[in-house]
Design an enzyme around this catalytic site. Structure first.
Site, PDB file in Angstrom:
ATOM      1  N   GLY A 123       2.191  -3.894   7.656  1.00 46.08           N
ATOM      2  CA  GLY A 123       3.348  -4.768   7.849  1.00 46.08           C
ATOM      3  C   GLY A 123       3.003  -6.238   7.645  1.00 46.08           C
ATOM      4  CG  ASP A 149      -0.660   2.977  16.251  1.00 44.34           C
ATOM      5  OD1 ASP A 149      -0.230   4.151  16.372  1.00 44.34           O
ATOM      6  OD2 ASP A 149      -1.372   2.611  15.299  1.00 44.34           O
ATOM      7  CB  ALA A 170       5.022   6.965   7.779  1.00 45.32           C
ATOM      8  CB  ILE A 187       3.520   5.174   3.014  1.00 44.79           C
ATOM      9  CG1 ILE A 187       2.651   3.966   2.660  1.00 44.79           C
ATOM     10  CG2 ILE A 187       4.425   4.916   4.201  1.00 44.79           C
ATOM     11  CD1 ILE A 187       3.441   2.782   2.098  1.00 44.79           C
ATOM     12  CE1 TYR A 203       3.992  10.010   3.588  1.00 41.19           C
ATOM     13  CE2 TYR A 203       4.981  11.135   1.726  1.00 41.19           C
ATOM     14  CZ  TYR A 203       5.055  10.198   2.739  1.00 41.19           C
ATOM     15  OH  TYR A 203       6.198   9.457   2.896  1.00 41.19           O
ATOM     16  CG  ASN A 239       9.240   7.948  -5.915  1.00 39.70           C
ATOM     17  OD1 ASN A 239       9.590   9.088  -5.668  1.00 39.70           O
ATOM     18  ND2 ASN A 239       7.991   7.635  -6.183  1.00 39.70           N
ATOM     19  CB  VAL A 281       4.623   2.894  -9.768  1.00 40.31           C
ATOM     20  CG1 VAL A 281       6.066   3.348  -9.653  1.00 40.31           C
ATOM     21  CG2 VAL A 281       4.255   2.663 -11.222  1.00 40.31           C
ATOM     22  CB  ILE A 285       0.826   4.331 -17.517  1.00 39.70           C
ATOM     23  CG1 ILE A 285       1.823   3.180 -17.374  1.00 39.70           C
ATOM     24  CG2 ILE A 285       1.561   5.673 -17.521  1.00 39.70           C
ATOM     25  CD1 ILE A 285       2.957   3.188 -18.375  1.00 39.70           C
TER      26      ILE A 285
END
Length: 305
Positions: A36, A51, A74, A76, A141, A170, A184, A200
Site C-alpha cells: 500500500g 495486518d 491479499a 496478489i 493463488y 484483470n 501488465v 512480453i
C-alpha cells in the site's frame, strides 16, 4: 453505512474506498502497507496500519461500528504464490479466517469478498466463463481464493451474516502497482516512460479481460445493497491478448519500439474472459470505460507522480 476496506491503501482497495466515500458512507481503511501507499488514502478516510492476520482487527471493527467489510487485502501475485504457497495461504486463507472471526465478534452485517475471476475457474471449459463454471484453480493463488470464498459462505451460514463475492477479471487503472495479476498495464506504462521496451511473455498470446478500476469500484458500491449471498463476475467480457494491449498502450503513449520477447510464465492461464450477464441482471452493473480510455487515464496518473 460504516464500511471497513481492508487493503485500503492498495490499488483497488483505495479506489473502492473513494467510491464508498463519494456515495456518502463513512469509510475506515486498514492496510499493512506491504504494497500500500499512504498517497492512495484520501482525506476523510480513517486509516489504521494493521495486518488482516492481527487479532486486534476485531477491536477496530467494534470501535468504528462497522456494518460492511469490503475485503481487498491479499497476496496478489500468481508467480509469487507458485514460489511460496505457504506465504500466500497465510495471508489469503488465514488472514480471511481472522477477518471473518473479527466480523462475527463485531456483529458486522455483510462482507463483500474480493475473489479472482482470472484464477478460480482454472483453464475454462468455454469462454466467456460464467459463475456456474466449477472451481478448477491451477495456482496456489487461485486455490487460496477458492478457499476464501468457501470460508466466507461457511461463516455467513453459521452466523447469519450476508455476503457478496465479486470475482474480478484483470483490473487496471490509476494507482496500479507494476506486479500482481493485471500489473501488465502499469509495467508497460512505466517501462515505456523510461524509454525501454517492455518484455512480453509467452509470445503475447495470453488472453485476458481488462476491466477499469473505476468500473470495479462502482460494482462494490452496488454490492452494498444488492447481490446478497451470491457471487458475480466483474469483467468486461471482451477478450484482449497481451499484444493487443501493448498496441493500445503504444498508441496512447506514442511509443514505437517493439516489445522484447520473453518465456512463458509458470502459473499463467492461457485464456480467461468473464461472462458478466449475472452482474448486469442482479447488481445492475455495466462496465463503462473502454480499454483505450482507461489506459489513457492510467498513463495520466503515472505522469502526475
Amino acid at each position: 453505512m460504516n464500511i471497513l476496506v481492508t487493503g485500503g491503501a492498495g490499488f483497488i482497495g483505495s479506489n473502492v474506498a473513494d467510491a464508498f466515500k463519494k456515495a456518502g458512507h463513512k469509510v475506515v481503511s486498514v492496510d499493512n502497507m506491504f504494497a500500500g501507499n499512504m498517497r492512495n488514502v484520501s482525506k476523510g478516510i480513517k486509516f489504521y496500519k494493521m495486518d488482516i492476520r492481527d487479532k486486534k482487527l476485531a477491536d477496530v471493527m467494534k470501535k468504528e461500528k462497522i456494518d460492511v467489510i469490503s475485503h481487498h487485502a491479499a497476496q496478489i501475485s500468481v508467480p509469487d504464490s507458485v514460489k511460496n504457497p505457504a506465504f500466500d495461504a497465510d495471508i489469503n486463507v488465514m488472514g480471511v479466517i481472522n477477518m471473518l472471526e473479527s466480523a462475527v465478534q463485531a456483529a458486522v452485517k455483510k462482507v463483500i469478498f474480493v475473489s479472482s475471476g482470472g484464477t478460480v475457474y482454472g483453464t475454462p471449459a468455454k469462454l466467456p466463463v460464467a459463475e456456474t463454471h466449477p472451481y478448477a484453480a491451477e495456482s496456489p493463488y487461485g486455490i487460496s481464493k477458492v478457499a476464501g470464498e468457501l470460508y466466507v459462505k461457511f461463516f455467513a451460514a453459521q452466523h447469519k451474516m450476508k455476503y457478496t463475492i465479486v470475482r474480478y477479471s484483470n483490473v487496471y487503472g490509476p494507482r496500479q502497482v507494476p506486479h500482481g495479476e493485471a500489473g501488465v498495464v502499469a509495467i508497460f506504462i512505466k517501462k515505456m516512460m523510461s524509454g525501454a521496451a517492455p518484455i512480453i511473455f509467452g509470445g503475447g498470446k495470453c488472453v485476458r479481460d481488462y476491466v477499469y478500476v473505476g468500473d470495479v469500484a462502482a460494482a462494490n458500491v452496488l454490492a452494498l445493497k444488492k447481490g446478497d449471498n451470491n457471487e458475480f463476475n466483474i469483467g468486461t467480457g471482451t477478450p484482449t491478448d497481451v499484444n493487443q494491449l501493448y498496441k493500445a498502450v503504444q498508441k496512447v503513449m506514442k511509443f514505437n519500439t517493439p516489445a522484447v520477447p520473453g518465456p512463458f510464465r509458470e502459473g499463467d492461464i492461457l485464456a480467461n474472459v468473464l461472462d458478466n450477464k449475472k452482474a448486469k441482471k442482479i447488481l445492475g452493473w455495466t462496465p463503462k470505460v473502454r480499454l483505450i480510455d482507461g489506459v489513457a487515464e492510467t498513463y495520466k496518473y503515472f505522469k502526475s507522480l
